[in-house]
Scaffold this motif. Structure first.
Motif, short mmCIF file in Angstrom:
data_model
loop_
_atom_site.label_atom_id
_atom_site.label_comp_id
_atom_site.label_asym_id
_atom_site.label_seq_id
_atom_site.Cartn_x
_atom_site.Cartn_y
_atom_site.Cartn_z
N ASP A 149 -27.06 -34.87 33.21
CA ASP A 149 -25.97 -34.24 33.95
C ASP A 149 -25.46 -35.15 35.05
O ASP A 149 -24.26 -35.20 35.32
N GLY A 150 -26.36 -35.88 35.70
CA GLY A 150 -25.93 -36.85 36.71
C GLY A 150 -25.06 -37.93 36.11
O GLY A 150 -24.05 -38.36 36.70
N LEU A 151 -25.43 -38.39 34.90
CA LEU A 151 -24.61 -39.37 34.19
C LEU A 151 -23.22 -38.79 33.88
O LEU A 151 -22.19 -39.44 34.12
N ALA A 152 -23.20 -37.55 33.36
CA ALA A 152 -21.93 -36.92 33.03
C ALA A 152 -21.06 -36.71 34.25
O ALA A 152 -19.83 -36.88 34.21
N TRP A 153 -21.67 -36.35 35.35
CA TRP A 153 -20.96 -36.09 36.60
C TRP A 153 -20.37 -37.37 37.18
O TRP A 153 -19.19 -37.43 37.55
N GLY A 154 -21.18 -38.43 37.24
CA GLY A 154 -20.77 -39.64 37.95
C GLY A 154 -19.99 -40.63 37.13
O GLY A 154 -19.07 -41.29 37.65
N LEU A 155 -20.33 -40.78 35.82
CA LEU A 155 -19.74 -41.87 35.05
C LEU A 155 -18.79 -41.43 33.94
O LEU A 155 -17.91 -42.21 33.55
N PHE A 156 -18.95 -40.22 33.40
CA PHE A 156 -18.06 -39.81 32.32
C PHE A 156 -16.59 -39.87 32.71
O PHE A 156 -15.77 -40.37 31.94
N PRO A 157 -16.20 -39.34 33.91
CA PRO A 157 -14.76 -39.44 34.25
C PRO A 157 -14.25 -40.89 34.28
O PRO A 157 -13.10 -41.15 33.89
N LEU A 158 -15.09 -41.81 34.71
CA LEU A 158 -14.68 -43.21 34.75
C LEU A 158 -14.60 -43.80 33.34
O LEU A 158 -13.68 -44.58 33.04
N LEU A 159 -15.53 -43.42 32.47
CA LEU A 159 -15.48 -43.87 31.09
C LEU A 159 -14.22 -43.35 30.40
O LEU A 159 -13.52 -44.10 29.70
N PHE A 160 -13.90 -42.09 30.63
CA PHE A 160 -12.70 -41.52 30.03
C PHE A 160 -11.43 -42.18 30.59
O PHE A 160 -10.46 -42.39 29.86
N PRO A 215 -19.78 -28.19 30.80
CA PRO A 215 -20.46 -27.07 31.46
C PRO A 215 -19.98 -25.70 30.99
O PRO A 215 -20.73 -24.72 31.10
N ALA A 216 -18.74 -25.60 30.45
CA ALA A 216 -18.27 -24.31 29.93
C ALA A 216 -19.08 -23.90 28.72
O ALA A 216 -19.53 -22.75 28.60
N GLY A 268 -34.66 -33.96 40.64
CA GLY A 268 -34.89 -35.37 40.86
C GLY A 268 -34.23 -36.21 39.79
O GLY A 268 -33.98 -37.41 39.99
N GLY A 269 -33.94 -35.59 38.64
CA GLY A 269 -33.23 -36.29 37.58
C GLY A 269 -31.86 -36.78 37.99
O GLY A 269 -31.37 -37.80 37.48
N PHE A 270 -31.19 -36.07 38.92
CA PHE A 270 -29.90 -36.56 39.42
C PHE A 270 -30.08 -37.93 40.07
O PHE A 270 -29.28 -38.85 39.85
N ALA A 271 -31.13 -38.05 40.90
CA ALA A 271 -31.37 -39.32 41.59
C ALA A 271 -31.77 -40.42 40.61
O ALA A 271 -31.26 -41.55 40.68
N VAL A 272 -32.69 -40.10 39.70
CA VAL A 272 -33.11 -41.08 38.70
C VAL A 272 -31.91 -41.51 37.84
O VAL A 272 -31.72 -42.70 37.56
N GLY A 273 -31.10 -40.54 37.45
CA GLY A 273 -29.93 -40.85 36.64
C GLY A 273 -28.92 -41.72 37.37
O GLY A 273 -28.32 -42.62 36.79
N ALA A 274 -28.73 -41.44 38.67
CA ALA A 274 -27.78 -42.24 39.45
C ALA A 274 -28.21 -43.70 39.51
O ALA A 274 -27.40 -44.61 39.34
N VAL A 275 -29.51 -43.92 39.75
CA VAL A 275 -30.01 -45.30 39.84
C VAL A 275 -30.00 -45.97 38.47
O VAL A 275 -29.49 -47.09 38.31
N LEU A 276 -30.58 -45.29 37.47
CA LEU A 276 -30.68 -45.88 36.13
C LEU A 276 -29.31 -46.16 35.54
O LEU A 276 -29.02 -47.28 35.09
N ALA A 277 -28.44 -45.15 35.53
CA ALA A 277 -27.12 -45.32 34.94
C ALA A 277 -26.28 -46.32 35.72
O ALA A 277 -25.55 -47.12 35.14
N GLY A 278 -26.38 -46.27 37.05
CA GLY A 278 -25.60 -47.19 37.87
C GLY A 278 -25.98 -48.64 37.63
O GLY A 278 -25.12 -49.52 37.47
N VAL A 279 -27.29 -48.92 37.60
CA VAL A 279 -27.76 -50.30 37.40
C VAL A 279 -27.38 -50.80 36.01
O VAL A 279 -26.87 -51.91 35.84
#
Length: 413
Positions: A238-249, A267-268, A357-368
């Motif tokens: 979900d962190g990946l979808a929240w932070g990076l999906f809009p940029l990918l699109f 989310p719908a 905590g997955g939001f934080a892990v996802g932000a670091v992992l996906a961002g890097v």
């Protein structure tokens, strides 16, 4: 005082509505904030951009833990009230933010708000529902929250397209916070005595220290720890979808309104699907839905990484929502199945500590990964992690629903 959704229908329904407002607070950011980072603050580097997801995830995860402990110590309603008070400044900070530091500060407060309010509504519904309809209770709770995320993401996308990125989209969040605070003060009732009523029917007292509850939920108890790791990976997605999906699109040239549709669709489907998957877990059991849901999410993420068109991304978003709907309420129900009422609120807090905590892990992992190899590579990596998590559940977790467990034991004899 009785247990059961029907016996407590008025209060249960009110709490469903309150959790919809909690979800709306989160939904105000889903479409707009990644675009605000790019167009208004001109951030470069995906890791730096995802600092707001990291700040949100760390604070929400930690607050979840304390929400469970405080709910046992002080009662559910005071914790819920504190969460709504902390929500009030969030949309104002986002509207007035002159720098990205203000956005990070707003997400710290949002994480505290979500940890206190969402955790408490979960605990209160488990208190009211009793042992046999937890899947339905969690399905209704999570459906309300994530449908509100979807509706608000769609609404803020529309407002941003027609009125700009600020302030119009965040005025919705301000109204949600005011309404949630008012309902909590004047209408919500304490439910801790319902947990005590259920505990009275157990043979053991179930008393454990906070350290023992943390160890059981995190590592020692197979079902609880399997649920905790699956929850973490789910919110990593979900962190990946929240932070990076809009940029990918956006790299594919999609308009803000189409990005808003995709941001709302996942989310719908997730929210609506929980009306089905929650009660279904009461009939089929928990493990089957959790395992299958994690694998479906992995397939959906792989599809997001592989395709390049709006219709294909629509299908992927729907599939991701279906997989998440299978997992989300079922994990919470499994925690309620295994944890004793005397320490259940703390177990929910520990589970949600790991899950968010997955939001934080996802932000670091996906961002890097995105900074080093690109956006699509980040999605591929998370897809693989999700598939592995589903296999862990398949191997380590046992069935937790009381009725299904008895049936399985009877068949074994």
């Amino acid at each position: 005082m009785r247990l059961g959704i029907r016996a407590n229908l008025a209060q249960f329904s009110l709490l469903v509505g309150v959790n919809a407002l909690v979800g709306g607070m989160l939904g105000q950011e889903r479409t707009v904030l990644p675009l605000l980072a790019d167009e208004t603050f001109h951030l470069t580097g995906y890791t730096f951009l995802l600092t707001y997801v990291l700040a949100f995830g760390v604070t929400k995860a930690a607050t979840n833990y304390f929400a469970g402990t405080w709910s046992d110590r002080f009662g559910r309603k005071p914790v819920l009230l504190a969460g709504w008070l902390i929500a009030l400044p969030v949309p104002l900070l986002l509207i007035w933010a002159p720098s990205w530091a203000w956005v990070i500060a707003a997400n710290v407060l949002l994480g505290v708000n979500q940890g206190l309010t969402w955790s408490t509504t979960v605990i209160m519904k488990i208190d009211l529902a009793g042992p046999h309809r937890r899947g339905l209770a969690m399905g209704l709770n999570e459906a309300a929250g994530y449908l509100a995320v979807a509706v608000t993401a769609l609404a803020t996308g529309y407002l941003a397209a027609h009125h700009g990125l600020r302030p119009a989209p965040f005025l919705l969040g301000l109204s949600y916070a005011a309404l949630g605070l008012g309902l909590t003060v004047f209408a919500v009732r304490e439910t801790r005595d319902h947990a005590k009523l259920e505990a009275a029917g157990h043979q053991s007292t179930g008393e454990l220290t906070n350290r023992e509850v943390f160890a059981r939920t995190s590592l020692r108890e197979p079902a609880l720890s399997s649920a905790s790791q699956a929850g973490m990976v789910n919110n990593l997605n979900d962190g990946l979808a929240w932070g990076l999906f809009p940029l990918l699109f956006a790299t594919a040239g999609l308009s803000v309104s189409r990005i808003g549709i995709l941001a709302a669709l996942y989310p719908a489907v997730w929210g609506l699907g929980q009306f089905v998957t929650g009660p279904l877990s009461d009939r089929w059991g928990r493990k089957r839905l959790i395992t299958t849901g994690m694998l479906v999410q992995a397939v959906a993420l792989a599809m997001v990484a592989a395709v390049e068109t709006f219709p294909a991304w629509v299908v992927a978003a729907i599939l991701l929502g279906v997989g998440t709907a299978m997992v989300y309420p079922t994990l919470l129900a499994s925690i309620g199945d295994v944890a004793h009422p005397a320490w259940r609120a703390r177990a929910v807090g520990v589970y949600r500590l790991w899950r968010d905590g997955g939001f934080a892990v996802g932000a670091v992992l996906a961002g890097v990964v995105a900074d080093v190899w690109g956006l699509r590579a980040a999605v591929w990596v998370v897809a693989v992690v999700t598939a592995v998590s589903g296999l862990v559940v398949a191997v380590r977790m046992y069935e937790t629903h009381p009725r299904r467990t008895v049936e399985v034991q009877g068949e074994a004899r």
